[in-house]
Design an enzyme around this catalytic site. Structure first.
Site, short mmCIF file in Angstrom:
data_model
loop_
_atom_site.label_atom_id
_atom_site.label_comp_id
_atom_site.label_asym_id
_atom_site.label_seq_id
_atom_site.Cartn_x
_atom_site.Cartn_y
_atom_site.Cartn_z
N CYS A 52 89.56 17.57 15.83
CA CYS A 52 90.17 17.46 14.47
C CYS A 52 89.86 16.19 13.81
CB CYS A 52 91.62 17.26 14.44
SG CYS A 52 92.24 16.04 15.72
N ARG A 73 90.07 13.16 10.51
CA ARG A 73 90.85 11.84 10.38
C ARG A 73 92.10 12.28 9.92
NH1 ARG A 73 86.90 7.25 9.12
NH2 ARG A 73 84.90 8.14 9.62
N ARG A 74 93.12 11.23 10.28
CA ARG A 74 94.37 11.31 9.77
C ARG A 74 94.29 10.70 8.41
NH1 ARG A 74 96.85 8.31 13.20
NH2 ARG A 74 97.17 9.99 14.73
N TYR A 75 95.10 11.25 7.24
CA TYR A 75 95.25 10.91 5.98
C TYR A 75 96.26 9.70 5.88
CZ TYR A 75 92.49 15.02 5.02
OH TYR A 75 91.50 15.98 4.94
N PHE A 76 96.28 9.16 4.55
CA PHE A 76 96.98 8.02 4.54
C PHE A 76 98.75 8.19 4.50
CE2 PHE A 76 97.06 9.65 0.32
CZ PHE A 76 98.34 9.45 -0.08
N CYS A 105 93.71 2.31 -12.52
CA CYS A 105 95.25 2.14 -12.23
C CYS A 105 95.42 0.63 -11.68
CB CYS A 105 95.79 2.95 -11.20
SG CYS A 105 94.63 3.18 -9.58
N HIS A 152 94.65 4.86 -5.09
CA HIS A 152 95.55 4.76 -6.34
C HIS A 152 96.46 3.66 -6.35
CE1 HIS A 152 97.36 6.00 -10.16
NE2 HIS A 152 98.33 6.35 -9.67
#
Length: 832
Positions: free
Chosen positions: A218, A220-223, A334, A792
Site C-alpha cells: 500500500c 503513503r498515508r495522507y495527512f 492561502c 493549504h
C-alpha cells in the site's frame, strides 16, 4: 454632441493608446478593492491606465488634472442550473484533466464568457459620457484616437492577470535514471490482473507494485489518516528497490510510476518490458484507480472541504461585517491570506495603516501600485471596514427570483498587494505554495524597511532573547542578547504520550492513522533546557573548553508569535512534516523563563577574540561568497557590506539563514561596515577600515554632499568612516541608521563631544517593549499537507470571545477550533 466633441478635442493630447509593456490596471482600483463588478464600476485613466473606484475617481482628477477615464461596468450573466453545468446556451464548462494552469486541459482562469461588459468614456468634472456609437459622429482625429485607446485598454491583459496567471504544468515528468538498467529478480511468480491486496495489511486500494521484486504494497498515508499505511515506502527503505507502479492505473498508454529514490513521479522508458516480467500485458489492462494527477486535481478542486482543520462535518454559520472579510485565493496564496488576516487583528497594524488611511492615500505617489504604505493600508481597510464582507450570490435567469447566497463571500483579491510584496523575491513572486512563517518574517522585514523613522507596528512582536554561556572549566560566564520576532519551539517526539499506539501503527496495524500527542510543556522545556557546547573557545583559558548554554527571555513583547517546528528533515535529508497534536494552552505564563542577567558573584569571560586561524606568512584571501544570495539581500534594500557579512557569517548556507542574520544584526553600529576577515587589518580588497585607521582623511566633497541632504557634519563623518569613505555606501548607510542619528555625535577626531571614550554613553540597543510574560491565545494558523511547498493554510481568530475560521473566502463561526493542530500561534499580553 458638438459640446462633447469639443471637450474631447481639448483632452485629446492626454489620451494614450496602450503600448507593449504598459501596465493596464482595469481589474482593480489602486486605492480600494472596487472592480468592474462593483456597483459603481471601475474608471481607468486613459493616460496612466490606473484604475479608480467610483469614490476615488474625483480625487484622482483633482490631484492629477486628468479628465478622460474609461468607465468599465461588468455584470455577471444569469445562468441556469442544467445537467451539463451550463446556462444561456453556452457549452458546458470543462472539468480540468491536467494539473496545470493556462494550458489546454488545465484549470481555466478566464471568466470573460461569464460576464456582459459596458464601456464608455467619462470626462470629468462635467461627467460627460461618450459611447462607441457617439464617436461615429465626431471628427476623424477624435474618433480614431479615442477608439484606439478604448480598444487598446479593453484588449490589453490586465496587470493583475499577468502577475496572477503564469503558465504552469504540474504533470511534466522526467525519465527515471533507474528505468534503463532496472534490476528485476526472477522469483518464479506472476502478478494476477486483478484482486490485489497489500501483502502487509490487506488493503485493497492505493496499491503499488515494486518492479524489482514484485511486492504489492500500500501507498503513503495522507495527512488526515486516509490513504495507505506506508508499506511500499517502508519496503523501499529496507531494500532500496526504487521503482513502483500504481496498480489500477496501467493502460495501453502508460501508468503512474514513482521513484522513491528520486522522490517524484517519473517516466519509465521500459515500462512494458518491466510489467511483462511480472506477467502484466499493458495492452490488455484497463484503468480502475484514479491516477496521482487526478487525485491532486481533486484535492485542488475540493480545497474547501478538507477535514480536521477546516472542521468538516460541522455546519458552520457564515459571518460577515467589519473585521470578517474573506480573501480570494489567487492560486496558492492561502499562506498570505492567513498571515494578513491575523496581522490586522493586532492594534499596532490597525493604528498604523487603517486609522490613517486618508492621510496615506492623500500622500500617495503618482503610481500607488508601487507604494508600500498605500497597498498595505488598502488591504487593511478592505479587511476591517466590512465594505467587502458580503455573501456571493448565484445569478439566476429569472429576474423576478432573488439570487441565493453561495456561502462564500465576495471578499477581496489582494493582487496588487501580493505583486508588490513579492516583487524581486525568488519565491514570493511566484504562484507556488510558501511557508507562512517565512512570509511573516518577509513582511515584517518590509515593514521595518518602510518604517525606519516613525511608528513601527512590528515593535509589537520584537523581543530579546538572553543567552548565558558558562565555561565549565573556569566557571566564568558570558551574556549576549539577540533580537527575534518568533519563538520557535521544537517538537520532542520522544515525549509523545501515546508511544505504544504509535509503535503498533508503525508495526503494520490496520486502521486510520495515529497522530502523536506531545504535551506543550515538553516543547517549552526543550527550549529552556541547557545545551552543551563542545569545542567552545574560552577567553579565560585562551583555549578550547566545554561550555553550557541556556536561553531565556530578556524582554516579553506585547504580542508573542510561537512557531511549532513541524517541518523537519529525515535521516535521508528528505523534508517531512511531523503529524503531531499539541495541547497548546489558551493562557500562557512565561514568567519563569525571564533571564536575570549577570548575577552577584558571577565573573564574566574576558572580552577577547580568539587567535586568528592563519599563520603570519599566509595571506588572508577574500571570502568565497554566494553572490546570488548577496544579490537577493541587496535587492531587498540592505547595504552591500551587510549582505556580504550575512552570507559570510552564515557559511553560505542560503537566503533564510542570511536573512535571519540580517534581522538579528541590523541594529548593530557596524551593520554596514566592511567585512573584515579574522587576522586581517583591512577590508577585502585592501581598503583600510575605520577600525584600523580612525583618523583617516575624510573627503570634504563627500562631506558636503551628505550635509546637503540635511544631515550634520558629525553624522556625515560617521557614515563615511563606517563605509571607508565611499560616498554611495555612506549615503546608503546613513539612511539605514536613521533611528540612531541622535547618538551619532562624532567629531573629526573620531571622538564624541565628551572628553574621552569612556565618558560616552553606550549605544542604544534595538527598540523592544517589555512587560509581564502572561499571554492569552487570540489566533492560530494551521497547515494541511505533507510539506510547506504544498497543501493549504487556514487561520482561526478569536473575535469578541467567538472563534472564527478564515478559510480564504469562507468566514464562519468556528464550532471546534483545532487548537492542537496549529503551526503558528499568536498570543497577546494579559494585563496584570
Amino acid at each position: 454632441m458638438a459640446d462633447v466633441g469639443e471637450v474631447l478635442m481639448s483632452v485629446l493630447s492626454t489620451i494614450r493608446v496602450p503600448r507593449p509593456g504598459d501596465s493596464v490596471h482595469k481589474e482593480e482600483c489602486v486605492f480600494s478593492f472596487s472592480s468592474p463588478d462593483s456597483e459603481g464600476g471601475l474608471y481607468v485613466c486613459m493616460s496612466s491606465f490606473l484604475g479608480f473606484g467610483a469614490q476615488f475617481v474625483e480625487r484622482q482628477y483633482r490631484r492629477s488634472g486628468q479628465r478622460a477615464f474609461l468607465h468599465i461596468k461588468r455584470t455577471r450573466r444569469p445562468q441556469k442550473q442544467e445537467d451539463n453545468g451550463s446556462g444561456s446556451g453556452d457549452p458546458p464548462k470543462k472539468k480540468p484533466t491536467r494539473l496545470a494552469i493556462g494550458i489546454e486541459g488545465g484549470f481555466d482562469v478566464s471568466q470573460q464568457d461569464q460576464y456582459d461588459q459596458e464601456v464608455k468614456v467619462v470626462i470629468l468634472p462635467e461627467r460627460l459620457e461618450v459611447t462607441s456609437e457617439d464617436l461615429e459622429s465626431m471628427p476623424d482625429v477624435v474618433r480614431e484616437r479615442v477608439s484606439l485607446s478604448m480598444a487598446g485598454i479593453i484588449a490589453a491583459d490586465s496587470a493583475s492577470l499577468n502577475l496572477q496567471v503564469q503558465q504552469w504544468d504540474g504533470e511534466v515528468r522526467h525519465e527515471s535514471k533507474h528505468s534503463a538498467q532496472l534490476l528485476q529478480l526472477d522469483l518464479g511468480f506472476k502478478i494476477p490482473p486483478s484482486g490485489w491486496r497489500c501483502e502487509c495489511c490487506d488493503l485493497q486500494e492505493n496499491l503499488w507494485l515494486n518492479l524489482t521484486d514484485g511486492k504489492v504494497l500500500c501507498g503513503r498515508r495522507y495527512f488526515d489518516g486516509t490513504g495507505g499505511n506506508n508499506h511500499a515506502l517502508l519496503h523501499f527503505q529496507q531494500t532500496g528497490y526504487p521503482l513502483a507502479v500504481k496498480l489500477g492505473t496501467i493502460t495501453p498508454d502508460g501508468a503512474d510510476v514513482y521513484s522513491y529514490e528520486e522522490d517524484e513521479m517519473v517516466l519509465d522508458c521500459k515500462l512494458p518490458e518491466h510489467l511483462s516480467h511480472w506477467g502484466i500485458d499493458m495492452m490488455t489492462m484497463e484503468k480502475t484507480e484514479r491516477t496521482m494527477t487526478e487525485l491532486e486535481i481533486a484535492v485542488n478542486q475540493r480545497m474547501g472541504e478538507w477535514e480536521v482543520i477546516q472542521e468538516a462535518g460541522s455546519t458552520l454559520r457564515p459571518l460577515s461585517g467589519p473585521g470578517l472579510t474573506g480573501m480570494v485565493n489567487l492560486g496558492n496564496s492561502c499562506y498570505l491570506n492567513s498571515v494578513m488576516q491575523v496581522l490586522f487583528t493586532v492594534p499596532d497594524f490597525q493604528n498604523k495603516y487603517v486609522s490613517k488611511i486618508e492621510k496615506i492615500l492623500n500622500d500617495a505617489p503618482s503610481d500607488p501600485t508601487q507604494d508600500f504604505k498605500t497597498q498595505v493600508a488598502k488591504l487593511g481597510y478592505g479587511l476591517l471596514s466590512g465594505e467587502y464582507s458580503k455573501p456571493a450570490l448565484d445569478p439566476v435567469e429569472d429576474p423576478s427570483v432573488a439570487p441565493e447566497p453561495k456561502g462564500d463571500q465576495v471578499g477581496i483579491a489582494p493582487r496588487m498587494f501580493k505583486a508588490l510584496i513579492g516583487r524581486g523575491h525568488p519565491e514570493f513572486s511566484t504562484n507556488r505554495q510558501q511557508d507562512a512563517q517565512e512570509f511573516l518574517l518577509h513582511f515584517i522585514n518590509m515593514v521595518e524597511r518602510n518604517c525606519r523613522s516613525g511608528e513601527n507596528p512590528t515593535d509589537a512582536f520584537r523581543f530579546l532573547l538572553e543567552e548565558r554561556i558558562v565555561c565549565q572549566q573556569s566557571q566564568r560566564v558570558k551574556y549576549t542578547q539577540r533580537v527575534d520576532y518568533i519563538l520557535q519551539l521544537p517538537v520532542p517526539m520522544e515525549h509523545a504520550t501515546n508511544t505504544e499506539e504509535l509503535q503498533q501503527c508503525e508495526g503494520g496495524a490496520q486502521g486510520s492513522g495515529v497522530r502523536a500527542v506531545v504535551p506543550f510543556s515538553a516543547c517549552l522545556a526543550s527550549l529552556a533546557q541547557t545545551e552543551t557546547l563542545e569545542e567552545f573557545w574560552s577567553s579565560a583559558l585562551q583555549a578550547k573548553s566545554t561550555a553550557s548554554k541556556t536561553t531565556r527571555f530578556a524582554s516579553f513583547p506585547d504580542h508573542l508569535v510561537i512557531q511549532i517546528k513541524k517541518f523537519t528533515f529525515g535521516l535521508d535529508w528528505v523534508p517531512k512534516k511531523l503529524d503531531v497534536s499539541i495541547d497548546v494552552p489558551d493562557l500562557l505564563d512565561l514568567g519563569s523563563l525571564r533571564g536575570a542577567g549577570l548575577q552577584p558573584g558571577e565573573e564574566e569571560l574576558p572580552d577577547l577574540a580568539p587567535p586568528p586561524l592563519v599563520t603570519p606568512d599566509v595571506e588572508v584571501k577574500a571570502p568565497s561568497l554566494d553572490e546570488s544570495t548577496v544579490s537577493q539581500l541587496c535587492e531587498m534594500g540592505f547595504p552591500l557590506e551587510a549582505c556580504r557579512k550575512a552570507v559570510y557569517y552564515t557559511g553560505n548556507t542560503g537566503i533564510d539563514s542570511a536573512m535571519n542574520w540580517v534581522m538579528t544584526h541590523m541594529d548593530d553600529p557596524d551593520f554596514s561596515a566592511p567585512l573584515v576577515l579574522p587576522g586581517s587589518s583591512s577590508a577585502p580588497g585592501g581598503t583600510p577600515t575605520s577600525q584600523t585607521t580612525p583618523t583617516e582623511s575624510i573627503s570634504e566633497e563627500h562631506l558636503a554632499t551628505i550635509i546637503s541632504m540635511g544631515f550634520s557634519r558629525d553624522q556625515a563623518t560617521r557614515a563615511l568612516r563606517a563605509t571607508s569613505n565611499v560616498l554611495e555606501r555612506a549615503v546608503d548607510w546613513i539612511f539605514s541608521h536613521l533611528d540612531d542619528l541622535d547618538s551619532m555625535d562624532v567629531s573629526e577626531g573620531g571622538r564624541s563631544g565628551a572628553d574621552s571614550v569612556s565618558e560616552r554613553e553606550p549605544p542604544q540597543g534595538p527598540r523592544v517593549r517589555d512587560g509581564v510574560g502572561k499571554y492569552e491565545l487570540f489566533a492560530f494558523i494551521s497547515h494541511m499537507g505533507s510539506s510547506t511547498m504544498c497543501g493549504h493554510y487556514v487561520c482561526h481568530i478569536k473575535k469578541d470571545d467567538q472563534w472564527v475560521i478564515f478559510n480564504d473566502q469562507k468566514v464562519c463561526a468556528s464550532e471546534k477550533p483545532p487548537k492542537d493542530l496549529g503551526y503558528l500561534y499568536f498570543y497577546r499580553r494579559v494585563a496584570e
